[in-house]
Scaffold this active site. Structure first.
Site, short mmCIF file in Angstrom:
data_model
loop_
_atom_site.label_atom_id
_atom_site.label_comp_id
_atom_site.label_asym_id
_atom_site.label_seq_id
_atom_site.Cartn_x
_atom_site.Cartn_y
_atom_site.Cartn_z
N CYS A 64 57.55 51.38 107.00
CA CYS A 64 57.23 51.61 105.54
C CYS A 64 55.77 52.13 105.29
O CYS A 64 54.79 51.48 106.10
CB CYS A 64 57.38 50.56 104.72
SG CYS A 64 56.92 50.56 102.90
N CYS A 70 50.75 46.71 100.79
CA CYS A 70 51.63 45.98 100.11
C CYS A 70 51.77 44.48 100.07
O CYS A 70 51.66 43.67 99.12
CB CYS A 70 53.05 46.65 99.95
SG CYS A 70 54.36 45.73 99.59
N CYS A 73 55.95 42.50 103.02
CA CYS A 73 56.39 42.60 104.51
C CYS A 73 55.24 41.97 105.27
O CYS A 73 54.20 42.47 104.96
CB CYS A 73 57.11 43.53 104.94
SG CYS A 73 58.65 44.21 104.18
N CYS A 145 61.19 50.47 98.43
CA CYS A 145 60.75 49.51 99.09
C CYS A 145 61.97 49.55 100.17
O CYS A 145 63.17 49.33 99.60
CB CYS A 145 60.88 48.28 98.20
SG CYS A 145 60.97 46.58 99.38
N GLN A 236 71.73 34.22 96.50
CA GLN A 236 71.13 34.66 97.88
C GLN A 236 70.68 35.98 97.95
O GLN A 236 71.53 36.69 97.43
CB GLN A 236 71.97 34.32 98.95
CG GLN A 236 72.43 32.67 99.14
CD GLN A 236 71.52 31.97 99.49
OE1 GLN A 236 70.28 32.08 100.02
NE2 GLN A 236 71.41 30.58 99.28
N GLU A 284 73.28 21.09 89.57
CA GLU A 284 72.27 22.19 89.49
C GLU A 284 71.49 21.93 88.23
O GLU A 284 71.96 21.69 87.17
CB GLU A 284 73.01 23.59 89.45
CG GLU A 284 72.33 24.86 88.96
CD GLU A 284 70.96 25.30 89.55
OE1 GLU A 284 70.94 25.08 91.09
OE2 GLU A 284 69.86 25.52 89.13
N ASP A 329 70.73 22.65 99.51
CA ASP A 329 69.96 23.69 99.52
C ASP A 329 68.77 23.86 98.59
O ASP A 329 68.92 24.43 97.42
CB ASP A 329 70.86 24.74 99.42
CG ASP A 329 70.48 26.35 99.48
OD1 ASP A 329 69.19 26.27 100.11
OD2 ASP A 329 70.77 27.16 99.17
N CYS A 356 64.48 27.17 102.99
CA CYS A 356 63.82 28.25 103.27
C CYS A 356 62.28 28.10 103.39
O CYS A 356 61.58 28.80 103.40
CB CYS A 356 64.06 29.14 101.81
SG CYS A 356 63.43 28.44 100.48
C1 LIG Z 1 67.53 27.72 97.23
S1 LIG Z 1 68.44 27.71 95.67
C2 LIG Z 1 70.15 27.25 96.27
C3 LIG Z 1 71.36 27.77 95.32
C4 LIG Z 1 72.51 27.81 95.97
N1 LIG Z 1 72.81 26.73 96.92
C5 LIG Z 1 72.96 29.16 96.55
O1 LIG Z 1 73.03 29.22 97.56
O2 LIG Z 1 72.98 30.08 95.61
C6 LIG Z 1 67.98 26.20 94.98
C7 LIG Z 1 68.55 25.95 93.54
O3 LIG Z 1 68.21 24.58 93.13
C8 LIG Z 1 68.06 24.77 91.82
N2 LIG Z 1 67.18 23.56 91.25
C9 LIG Z 1 65.95 23.35 91.63
N3 LIG Z 1 65.39 22.35 91.26
C10 LIG Z 1 66.44 21.37 91.14
C11 LIG Z 1 66.77 20.03 90.80
N4 LIG Z 1 65.42 19.04 90.59
N5 LIG Z 1 68.13 19.58 90.80
C12 LIG Z 1 68.99 20.45 90.78
N6 LIG Z 1 68.93 21.87 90.81
C13 LIG Z 1 67.52 22.41 91.30
C14 LIG Z 1 67.51 25.99 91.49
O4 LIG Z 1 67.62 26.34 90.15
C15 LIG Z 1 68.07 26.84 92.45
O5 LIG Z 1 69.34 27.30 91.85
#
Ligand SMILES: C[S@@+](CC[C@H](N)C(=O)[O-])C[C@H]1O[C@@H](n2cnc3c(N)ncnc32)[C@H](O)[C@@H]1O
Length: 398
Positions: A64, A70, A73, A145, A236, A284, A329, A356
């Site tokens: 790039c 930037c 990356c 990008c 994602q 969520e 997650d 992550c």
């Molecule tokens: C890394 S993402 C994972 C979403 C899902 N597992 C996916 O793969 O699409 C984290 C998610 O947690 C939610 N989140 C953040 N804090 C939270 C909480 N205290 N309780 C429930 N959800 C929460 C965010 O809105 C987001 O959708």
């Protein structure tokens, strides 16, 4: 002339200037370089690379043209395979140091480490489009990008038809190259819809949280699963690697188990495991994401899922049924102390922890390890050519 010792976890070269650790962008291990100090604090220095005298065989030309300014990356000057090695080392070092966990890590590559991002957020300043340089308000103007999907780059070429002077704009792209655009701006908006909607497959444009064209959500498809996604719901960003995540998760769900999918977003993993499970509970905190999840349950004919809006750290304890598997997650900050304690009390047979942020993952694993054995660790290259990494750990109750 100085020899670079190693890379830090952010892909910066490490040297020692008068015995003080010094970080230097774009320098690779074993390279002999000339540098100039640009910052000094009590604990460390930062330097600028002036000249490479002896080049590493891991070095490659960044693809790039905006790479050096930037900041989006961090690893384009490394060959792709070496970026994976670096990430593996980073994950391994962090887990060993902070979770006392020394285990083999299986790496899942990105099939195509270019044009993989299905979402891009850009800034518009005085009519110019680009990214803000890290930790500054300086705009780095770009016209493409190369880690974003082609359809996003095609739209960037036509960004002038939005007639925006100052704004932030997020562009999402689905399996069919349809676009969902969200704009935040206090400008009076005068979008040239004719040009934009003729040239691009725009499903919706949202201005300051109101749909001003089409819809505020669209549908994406991964591995035959349909996902409705609102402009402000998490999804994602790399469909290929997400599909790999799906396979690993599916392979670790025992038939007829009761599953809790904490931090479930639009119900992504709940939908995927539904047909292998007796019952799934998804929790969520974002309302639009849960509304998407309820539609996704219907679209995918997953009768056995209950979605709940709320804080997963607090709500998980309210599930009355015995949970066999918990899928976690969380956002970068990981679990709260309360969330961790609830999970330890619920004692599911298996935990699938997707993360992550390796630092908060290590912190949480250290606690979970009191009752769980970490069976398997995967590193998935979800964010190729950046220092970010996605990991998945399988934990079994001891
Ligand atoms: C890394 S993402 C994972 C979403 C899902 N597992 C996916 O793969 O699409 C984290 C998610 O947690 C939610 N989140 C953040 N804090 C939270 C909480 N205290 N309780 C429930 N959800 C929460 C965010 O809105 C987001 O959708």
């Amino acid at each position: 002339m100085t020899k670079v010792e190693k890379l830090d976890h952010f892909g910066r070269g490490i040297i020692y200037d008068n015995n003080k650790i010094t970080f230097i962008n774009n320098a690779l291990p074993n390279e002999e370089i000339d540098y100039e100090i640009i910052k000094e604090t009590k604990k460390y220095k930062e330097a600028k690379l002036i000249k490479i005298i002896v080049k590493s065989n891991k070095r490659t030309k960044p693809f790039c043209s905006f790479y050096h300014e930037c900041g989006g990356c961090h690893l384009q000057h490394l060959k792709y395979k070496d970026t994976l090695e670096l990430k593996k080392e980073k994950l391994s070092e962090i887990l060993s140091k902070y979770a006392h966990l020394d285990k083999n890590i299986e790496v899942i590559e990105n099939e195509n480490p270019f044009n993989y991002r299905n979402k891009l957020s850009l800034q518009i300043k005085n009519g110019k489009v680009g990214f803000l340089k890290e930790k500054t308000h300086t705009l780095i103007e770009i016209d493409k990008c190369l880690i974003a999907k082609d359809a996003i780059n095609e739209l960037i070429k036509d960004i002038k038809y939005f007639n925006l002077k100052n704004a932030s704009i997020t562009i999402r792209c689905n399996y069919n190259n349809e676009l969902l655009i969200s704009i935040k701006s206090s400008d009076k908006v005068n979008i040239d819809y004719d040009v934009l909607t003729t040239k691009h497959k725009i499903v919706g444009i949202v201005l300051n949280d109101e749909a001003i064209y089409g819809d505020n959500k669209f549908i994406d498809i991964i591995d035959k699963n349909l996902f409705q996604i609102s402009y402000n719901s998490f999804f994602q960003i790399n469909p290929y690697v997400t599909n790999k995540l799906f396979s690993i998760i599916k392979n670790n769900i025992n038939n007829d188990s009761v599953v809790a999918d904490l931090f479930c977003g639009v119900g992504t993993f709940s939908i995927v495991v539904s047909k292998y499970s007796k019952k799934v509970y998804g929790i969520e905190i974002v309302k639009n994401a849960i509304l998407n999840a309820l539609i996704n349950k219907k679209m995918n004919k997953c009768e056995n899922i209950d979605f709940c809006l709320g804080d997963a750290n607090k709500q998980v304890f309210k599930i009355k049924e015995k949970i066999d598997t918990i899928i976690l997650d969380p956002p970068r900050k990981g679990l709260t102390k309360e969330g961790l304690e609830s999970i330890l009390k619920l004692k599911p047979q298996k935990i699938i922890y997707i993360s992550c942020d390796p630092m908060t993952l290590a912190r949480d694993l250290k606690k979970l390890k009191e009752n769980y054995e970490v069976k398997k660790i995967y590193l998935l290259d979800m964010f190729s050519y950046t220092y970010h990494l996605e990991s998945l750990c399988i934990l079994d109750l001891k």
